[in-house]
Design a protein around this motif. Structure first.
Motif, PDB file in Angstrom:
ATOM      1  N   GLU A  40       0.924  -1.074  -0.028  1.00 45.37           N
ATOM      2  CA  GLU A  40      -0.067   0.029  -0.225  1.00 45.37           C
ATOM      3  C   GLU A  40       1.021   1.247  -0.095  1.00 45.37           C
ATOM      4  O   GLU A  40       0.523   2.230   0.643  1.00 45.37           O
ATOM      5  CB  GLU A  40      -0.947  -0.025   1.143  1.00 45.37           C
ATOM      6  N   ALA A  41       1.796   1.108  -0.712  1.00 44.43           N
ATOM      7  CA  ALA A  41       2.701   2.370  -0.987  1.00 44.43           C
ATOM      8  C   ALA A  41       2.081   3.529  -1.619  1.00 44.43           C
ATOM      9  O   ALA A  41       2.391   4.638  -1.412  1.00 44.43           O
ATOM     10  CB  ALA A  41       4.095   1.907  -1.642  1.00 44.43           C
ATOM     11  N   LEU A  42       1.098   3.091  -2.537  1.00 44.72           N
ATOM     12  CA  LEU A  42       0.041   4.148  -3.121  1.00 44.72           C
ATOM     13  C   LEU A  42      -1.215   3.568  -2.662  1.00 44.72           C
ATOM     14  O   LEU A  42      -1.479   2.422  -2.289  1.00 44.72           O
ATOM     15  CB  LEU A  42       0.567   4.155  -4.622  1.00 44.72           C
ATOM     16  N   PRO A  43      -2.051   4.370  -2.825  1.00 48.61           N
ATOM     17  CA  PRO A  43      -3.600   4.054  -2.788  1.00 48.61           C
ATOM     18  C   PRO A  43      -3.870   2.841  -3.583  1.00 48.61           C
ATOM     19  O   PRO A  43      -3.430   2.661  -4.770  1.00 48.61           O
ATOM     20  CB  PRO A  43      -4.386   5.282  -2.965  1.00 48.61           C
ATOM     21  N   LEU A  44      -4.563   2.084  -3.248  1.00 55.02           N
ATOM     22  CA  LEU A  44      -5.017   0.789  -3.916  1.00 55.02           C
ATOM     23  C   LEU A  44      -5.503   1.208  -5.509  1.00 55.02           C
ATOM     24  O   LEU A  44      -5.172   0.142  -6.461  1.00 55.02           O
ATOM     25  CB  LEU A  44      -6.126  -0.274  -3.224  1.00 55.02           C
ATOM     26  N   ALA A  45      -6.470   1.852  -5.385  1.00 55.05           N
ATOM     27  CA  ALA A  45      -7.116   2.507  -6.751  1.00 55.05           C
ATOM     28  C   ALA A  45      -5.777   2.795  -7.676  1.00 55.05           C
ATOM     29  O   ALA A  45      -6.119   2.449  -8.701  1.00 55.05           O
ATOM     30  CB  ALA A  45      -8.029   3.380  -6.345  1.00 55.05           C
ATOM     31  N   VAL A  46      -4.930   3.628  -7.018  1.00 53.67           N
ATOM     32  CA  VAL A  46      -3.973   4.105  -7.899  1.00 53.67           C
ATOM     33  C   VAL A  46      -2.990   3.070  -8.424  1.00 53.67           C
ATOM     34  O   VAL A  46      -2.743   3.075  -9.796  1.00 53.67           O
ATOM     35  CB  VAL A  46      -3.072   5.381  -7.191  1.00 53.67           C
ATOM     36  N   SER A  47      -2.885   2.112  -7.579  1.00 54.84           N
ATOM     37  CA  SER A  47      -2.139   0.892  -8.218  1.00 54.84           C
ATOM     38  C   SER A  47      -2.613   0.143  -9.281  1.00 54.84           C
ATOM     39  O   SER A  47      -2.109  -0.458 -10.032  1.00 54.84           O
ATOM     40  CB  SER A  47      -1.570   0.168  -6.995  1.00 54.84           C
ATOM     41  N   ALA A  48      -3.963   0.124  -9.133  1.00 55.35           N
ATOM     42  CA  ALA A  48      -4.838  -0.565 -10.040  1.00 55.35           C
ATOM     43  C   ALA A  48      -4.857   0.134 -11.575  1.00 55.35           C
ATOM     44  O   ALA A  48      -5.006  -0.806 -12.290  1.00 55.35           O
ATOM     45  CB  ALA A  48      -6.224  -0.705  -9.633  1.00 55.35           C
ATOM     46  N   GLN A 401     -23.064   9.329  -4.305  1.00 51.48           N
ATOM     47  CA  GLN A 401     -21.834   9.395  -4.627  1.00 51.48           C
ATOM     48  C   GLN A 401     -21.023   9.244  -3.273  1.00 51.48           C
ATOM     49  O   GLN A 401     -19.847   8.714  -3.099  1.00 51.48           O
ATOM     50  CB  GLN A 401     -21.351  10.845  -5.077  1.00 51.48           C
ATOM     51  N   SER A 402     -21.346   9.647  -2.271  1.00 52.64           N
ATOM     52  CA  SER A 402     -20.881   9.821  -0.777  1.00 52.64           C
ATOM     53  C   SER A 402     -20.792   8.148  -0.465  1.00 52.64           C
ATOM     54  O   SER A 402     -19.869   8.099   0.493  1.00 52.64           O
ATOM     55  CB  SER A 402     -21.500  10.703   0.308  1.00 52.64           C
ATOM     56  N   CYS A 403     -21.408   7.420  -0.695  1.00 47.17           N
ATOM     57  CA  CYS A 403     -21.683   6.053  -0.438  1.00 47.17           C
ATOM     58  C   CYS A 403     -20.893   5.286  -1.384  1.00 47.17           C
ATOM     59  O   CYS A 403     -20.627   3.914  -0.845  1.00 47.17           O
ATOM     60  CB  CYS A 403     -22.843   5.622   0.047  1.00 47.17           C
ATOM     61  N   MET A 404     -20.816   5.427  -2.574  1.00 40.37           N
ATOM     62  CA  MET A 404     -20.110   4.801  -3.576  1.00 40.37           C
ATOM     63  C   MET A 404     -18.637   4.338  -3.300  1.00 40.37           C
ATOM     64  O   MET A 404     -17.853   5.295  -3.270  1.00 40.37           O
ATOM     65  CB  MET A 404     -20.482   5.421  -5.162  1.00 40.37           C
ATOM     66  N   PRO A 405     -18.365   3.237  -3.088  1.00 39.29           N
ATOM     67  CA  PRO A 405     -16.956   2.950  -2.977  1.00 39.29           C
ATOM     68  C   PRO A 405     -16.039   2.828  -4.101  1.00 39.29           C
ATOM     69  O   PRO A 405     -15.853   1.854  -5.033  1.00 39.29           O
ATOM     70  CB  PRO A 405     -16.847   1.525  -2.322  1.00 39.29           C
ATOM     71  N   TRP A 406     -15.594   4.276  -4.799  1.00 40.18           N
ATOM     72  CA  TRP A 406     -14.908   4.317  -6.033  1.00 40.18           C
ATOM     73  C   TRP A 406     -13.610   3.601  -6.087  1.00 40.18           C
ATOM     74  O   TRP A 406     -13.231   3.012  -7.126  1.00 40.18           O
ATOM     75  CB  TRP A 406     -14.606   5.715  -6.385  1.00 40.18           C
ATOM     76  N   GLU A 407     -12.998   3.735  -4.812  1.00 38.27           N
ATOM     77  CA  GLU A 407     -11.653   2.881  -4.830  1.00 38.27           C
ATOM     78  C   GLU A 407     -11.851   1.138  -5.122  1.00 38.27           C
ATOM     79  O   GLU A 407     -10.918   0.754  -5.909  1.00 38.27           O
ATOM     80  CB  GLU A 407     -11.091   3.036  -3.752  1.00 38.27           C
ATOM     81  N   ILE A 408     -12.927   1.012  -4.558  1.00 36.14           N
ATOM     82  CA  ILE A 408     -13.034  -0.731  -4.738  1.00 36.14           C
ATOM     83  C   ILE A 408     -13.436  -1.077  -6.297  1.00 36.14           C
ATOM     84  O   ILE A 408     -13.057  -1.923  -6.905  1.00 36.14           O
ATOM     85  CB  ILE A 408     -14.100  -1.182  -3.996  1.00 36.14           C
ATOM     86  N   GLY A 414      -8.612  -2.948 -12.287  1.00 29.38           N
ATOM     87  CA  GLY A 414      -7.404  -3.254 -12.499  1.00 29.38           C
ATOM     88  C   GLY A 414      -7.228  -4.800 -12.164  1.00 29.38           C
ATOM     89  O   GLY A 414      -6.397  -5.421 -13.168  1.00 29.38           O
ATOM     90  N   GLY A 415      -8.091  -5.491 -11.472  1.00 30.14           N
ATOM     91  CA  GLY A 415      -7.711  -6.915 -11.386  1.00 30.14           C
ATOM     92  C   GLY A 415      -8.420  -7.644 -12.555  1.00 30.14           C
ATOM     93  O   GLY A 415      -7.716  -8.521 -13.182  1.00 30.14           O
ATOM     94  N   PHE A 416      -9.376  -7.112 -13.126  1.00 27.96           N
ATOM     95  CA  PHE A 416      -9.782  -7.885 -14.549  1.00 27.96           C
ATOM     96  C   PHE A 416      -8.790  -7.585 -15.579  1.00 27.96           C
ATOM     97  O   PHE A 416      -8.481  -8.105 -16.481  1.00 27.96           O
ATOM     98  CB  PHE A 416     -11.208  -7.064 -14.831  1.00 27.96           C
ATOM     99  N   ALA A 417      -8.238  -6.235 -15.484  1.00 26.09           N
ATOM    100  CA  ALA A 417      -7.233  -6.030 -16.719  1.00 26.09           C
ATOM    101  C   ALA A 417      -6.127  -6.735 -16.523  1.00 26.09           C
ATOM    102  O   ALA A 417      -5.551  -7.449 -17.496  1.00 26.09           O
ATOM    103  CB  ALA A 417      -6.769  -4.457 -16.481  1.00 26.09           C
ATOM    104  N   LEU A 418      -5.495  -6.990 -15.446  1.00 22.96           N
ATOM    105  CA  LEU A 418      -4.498  -8.029 -15.131  1.00 22.96           C
ATOM    106  C   LEU A 418      -4.915  -9.546 -15.535  1.00 22.96           C
ATOM    107  O   LEU A 418      -4.080 -10.294 -16.053  1.00 22.96           O
ATOM    108  CB  LEU A 418      -4.108  -8.084 -13.623  1.00 22.96           C
TER     109      LEU A 418
END
Length: 570
Positions: A40-48, A401-408, A414-418
């Motif tokens: 988690e050196a970078l936010p998970l979404a950024v790494s994805a 928008q406040s409840c939507m987990p955009w990071e997930i 990113g997992g699907f792309a991998l």
């Protein structure tokens, strides 16, 4: 002839070198992303997002192909579920459900803990585990503090009767009732009461045990409940999308089939976890649990009073709550009846478009209604005329928008792309070929090793990152050893959620730990036992009742046949 032969050899070498470079570059990308996810050196979404530019630069996939992997059917299902969760949270329907369940169970300490676990588990089936823990924990904290104060009163009264006089310890306890438990501990440490030291220590341990059990039961039940439904936790959703993408001819994984396989696992783990926490911190007194016809203790009366007061504050059930409940029931019924398996579902009404409608279709239809149905009803004046009110839907876009987990959402993309990159580059085929020797091990041992590995990794990495890393590895493993992929993927997916040991292992754990009643060692001791319980129950399920649901001992026609020869040449 010689020149032609040398040209063929040259072409083969070029193909070989290109293939080697392609899947080695894909392996490098996978390694880099996995390191960033684990540390988690970078936010998970950024790494994805790393595959989005690394794959095109390495020549593995075109940018348009990679981009299409970041938004799939999973994201539509997530949007519909979050619409429901937003309405539940906005109108406090979750609090009404939790309090009503606890009132039904009763206020005996052991049963009260079980009631909180059941209510929190039920909420986490439909909401995120983090939201479920955050919603129920304030109620649990209020009940726990009231229990401790009532117990202090009862203990002080008992001491006064036994000593026939008021002593300093009693005066101290009377002043405590207005304070928090933590303040009480600090004050008692400052007093020098040799005669009452033993009793004080015993009471302090008892109060600490009550707080610890109630906190841990929320943290763990929020995670356990999420196992029950496909939408209950992100790991289940990631598995479902990965499986349906890799094996499009299989239509066996849906909301209903997952619920049938997981509900016994959830119930057994929940009950055994309850027994384990009671025994570890409070002891297990069967006589007091099942006593009938006796008056309630001071602790039970205090608990009942707090719960009744909290429920009264909610008032009568409101119109938005009723609409939310109706839409929730409708969404659940449509999920169950889309394709139940044993009878034709409503999807059979569209035979020309078989397989077109999925669980996300239902979620989106119901989710859209939350933005259309008004949050207020028309009321009539004494003259019989309708009063005018400003139109407001059940939820607004800002609230969603406040409840939507955009990071997930980005992390899963990113997992699907991998996964797509591993397929295109033949990396998954190469990994599967190298894992073929594992086929000599007993099947139960392969499953157990997979479960233990993901359970260990998920303690130090996020659950979505862990399942995203291991799914592209375990799928080719199952194909290489000619085993139904579900035999390995289902238990691995369930065990990825078993992050019980540390506060940082799970957001629900962190929320509960922040209340200050627990130490790291408390969570390690309790979590280790529940990890063992969880893996054991999952192993029991995958070797017994789950087998006939999916005919696991038969290699399915929808899975590819992997030959024993290495098609990559390596």
């Amino acid at each position: 002839f010689k020149s032609r032969h040398s040209k063929i050899k040259s072409d083969r070498f070029l193909i070989f070198s290109h293939t080697f470079m392609t899947f080695s570059e894909c392996a490098y990308t996978l390694f880099v992303v996995a390191i960033f996810w684990l540390t988690e050196a970078l936010p998970l979404a950024v790494s994805a997002l790393l595959p989005a530019f690394m794959f095109p630069l390495f020549g593995i996939m075109a940018s348009k192909q990679v981009a299409s992997a970041y938004f799939k059917d999973f994201h539509l299902l997530l949007i519909g579920v979050i619409c429901l969760a937003t309405s539940i949270e906005k109108w406090n329907f979750h609090k009404r459900v939790a309090l009503r369940m606890v009132m039904l169970v009763g206020v005996n300490p052991a049963w009260l803990t079980l009631g909180f676990m059941v209510s929190c588990s039920f909420l986490s089936m439909w909401l995120s585990n983090t939201s479920a823990a955050a919603m129920v924990m304030p109620i649990v904290e209020a009940v726990a503090q009231q229990i401790i104060r009532a117990e202090a009163e009862a203990d002080a009264l008992e001491m006064s009767y036994s000593n026939s006089s008021v002593n300093p310890a009693l005066e101290l306890n009377e002043n405590i009732m207005e304070c928090e438990t933590s303040d009480w501990k600090e004050k008692t440490k400052e007093q020098n009461l040799p005669p009452a030291e033993t009793g004080r220590k015993s009471r302090e341990d008892k109060y600490n045990g009550i707080s610890k059990v109630m906190c841990l039961c929320i943290a763990y039940s929020a995670t356990i409940g999420g196992l029950t439904t496909i939408t209950g936790t992100s790991t289940n959703l990631i598995f479902a999308e990965h499986f349906n993408t890799r094996y499009p001819d299989c239509q066996c994984i849906n909301f209903g089939s997952w619920f049938i396989l997981s509900i016994p696992i959830t119930v057994i783990i929940l009950l055994l976890s309850w027994v384990w926490l009671q025994w570890l911190f409070l002891g297990f007194d069967f006589k007091s649990m099942f006593r009938c016809g006796k008056e309630k203790t001071a602790r039970e009366q205090a608990s009942a009073q707090v719960i009744r007061e909290e429920y009264k504050k909610l008032g009568p059930i409101s119109y938005p709550e009723i609409v939310t409940l109706v839409l929730f029931i409708l969404m659940t019924l449509l999920w169950f009846t889309r394709d139940p398996g044993f009878i034709p579902g409503w999807s059979s009404l569209f035979p020309k478009y078989k397989g077109f409608a999925t669980d996300s279709t239902t979620a989106l239809v119901i989710g859209l209604l939350f933005f259309i149905i008004p949050a207020k009803t028309l009321s009539r004046t004494s003259n019989g005329e309708n009063t005018v009110f400003g139109y407001t839907p059940l939820i607004t876009w800002k609230e969603f928008q406040s409840c939507m987990p955009w990071e997930i959402a980005i992390l899963v993309g990113g997992g699907f792309a991998l996964a797509d990159g591993c397929e295109v580059s033949n990396l998954s085929a190469w990994v599967g070929n190298k894992l073929t020797p594992l086929g000599s091990l007993p099947l139960w041992l392969i499953i157990l090793i997979s479960c233990l590995i993901v359970t260990s990794v998920t303690e130090v990495a996020s659950n979505p990152a862990t399942i995203t890393i291991f799914l592209p590895i375990l799928s080719p493993l199952a194909e290489a050893i000619h085993v139904n992929p579900l035999f390995i993927l289902i238990p691995t997916t369930l065990c990825t959620s078993f992050a019980f040991l540390l506060p940082v292992a799970n957001p629900a754990n962190a929320i509960v730990f922040s209340y200050g009643h627990l130490t790291i060692m408390d969570m390690v001791k309790a979590g280790l036992g529940i990890n063992i319980i969880g893996v054991a129950v999952v192993m029991l399920g995958i070797m017994t009742w789950i087998v006939p649901i999916f005919d696991l001992y038969t290699y399915p026609s929808w899975a590819p046949i992997i030959s024993s020869t290495n098609n990559t040449g390596l």
